[in-house]
Design an enzyme around this catalytic site. Structure first.
Site, short mmCIF file in Angstrom:
data_model
loop_
_atom_site.label_atom_id
_atom_site.label_comp_id
_atom_site.label_asym_id
_atom_site.label_seq_id
_atom_site.Cartn_x
_atom_site.Cartn_y
_atom_site.Cartn_z
N GLU A 218 76.90 65.29 35.57
CA GLU A 218 76.15 65.50 36.81
C GLU A 218 75.88 64.19 37.55
O GLU A 218 75.83 64.17 38.78
CB GLU A 218 74.82 66.20 36.50
N LYS B 155 67.89 60.58 37.40
CA LYS B 155 67.93 59.99 36.06
C LYS B 155 69.34 60.01 35.49
O LYS B 155 69.69 59.16 34.67
CB LYS B 155 66.93 60.67 35.13
#
Length: 336
Positions: free
Chosen positions: A279, A189
């Site tokens: 990330e 995601k």
């Protein structure tokens, strides 16, 4: 009362430390940086990563990993995913059989394509390794806004222990046996959130954001199921739930970095501006490698990689997604 240690003093680790203390547990926070520990001891607040969130005096801080780990029932591993393996290596000699390590970072190791829990299990095989994730920005958890997450473990007993450890009137915890699905949803995601941020940076609207979220969860689900995860997981809190919050929230560092790139920043300029680990940048290459390994098409993630690593303009990437060959939306649906 449980004895706990939070390994990593970033915004998420600090928010969880405060939550654990509020639940009546003994909490020690470890950081590798002496100046960070000194600041936390003096201010009882992380002034740069979680400003305004005051920590109780009873929470202790240390740079001594042995001190942090010894005698604790739960170790909350909250370092950024790129530092998971090195931290786990250093932890290994102090962890005893059966200690529960709850991985709360999100990412896929680029070199090995392993999830965070797989990396920790490899480095610390004696531990009982679990995960906790879901739509949960530290900025909101830190001030006690209602939040729901999922605890995943190999045994129901461990998952329920983690549920009991964290759950209270503002922090609801569900349980799941599908650690793989949870971690893939939580990692991939971030890549889609970069795309959503790029769309925001380009000045696109709600239609574009809705399309990226919907087609993004389709891509994530396609890969995750091919790898052995359960489709139900990706349609839950650690899939679509986490994707929505990361694509839409002002707190999302991945969305912010993507937005800057959409405005014309380079990847390095964007990450320097965010001043936190993004990330999704680390997971993007790994996601593409997994797609090749499992022969799954991930057009949005492919375009994000081109923007990040091949200097493709974000506007051109969106155009190429829009003019791809015509498709049906769902191959499981057929006409009579």
């Amino acid at each position: 009362m449980a004895k706990t240690a939070v390994i990593g003093a970033g915004s998420w680790g600090i928010a969880l430390a405060k939550l654990l203390h509020a639940n009546g547990h003994e909490v020690m926070v470890w950081s590798i940086m002496e100046e960070e520990v000194a600041m936390l001891r003096e201010k009882h607040e992380h002034v740069s990563k979680l400003p305004g969130v005051k920590l109780p005096e009873e929470i202790t801080f240390t740079t001594d990993l042995k001190e942090a780990i010894t005698g604790k029932e739960f170790l909350i591993l909250a370092v950024p995913s790129v530092f998971t393996r090195s931290t786990a290596k250093n932890m290994a000699e102090f962890v005893t059989k059966g200690q529960i390590i709850v991985c709360v970072a999100k990412g896929i190791e680029e070199q090995t394509l392993m999830t965070i829990s797989e990396v920790v299990e490899q480095e610390i095989p004696c531990a009982d390794v679990a995960v906790m994730c879901g739509p949960s920005h530290a900025e909101e958890v830190g001030i006690g806004l209602p939040t729901t997450v999922v605890a995943g473990a190999k045994s129901r007993e461990t998952a329920e222990k983690i549920q009991d450890l964290f759950m209270n009137e503002v922090f609801r915890v569900y349980t799941s046996p599908d650690m793989l699905g949870m971690e893939l949803g939580g990692s991939l995601k971030n890549v889609i959130a970069l795309a959503a941020g790029m769309a925001d940076g380009l000045g696109y609207g709600d239609n574009t954001k809705a399309a990226l979220i919907t087609r993004g969860i389709s891509e994530i689900t396609g890969l995750a199921v091919q790898m052995g995860a359960k489709v139900e997981t990706l349609y839950g809190l650690t899939g679509i739930g986490d994707l929505i919050v990361t694509c839409a929230s002002r707190h999302s560092r991945n969305r912010k970095a993507g937005m800057l790139i959409g405005q014309g920043y380079t990847m390095k300029q964007a990450t320097d501006e965010v001043q936190m680990v993004v990330e999704g940048i680390y997971s993007a290459k790994a996601a593409l490698a997994l797609a090749e390994k499992y022969q799954v098409e991930l057009p949005i993630i492919e375009e994000v990689n081109r923007v990040l690593f091949e200097d493709k303009p974000a506007k051109e990437a969106v155009k190429d997604l829009m003019v791809r060959e015509k498709r049906v939306e769902n191959h499981n649906l057929t006409w009579d």
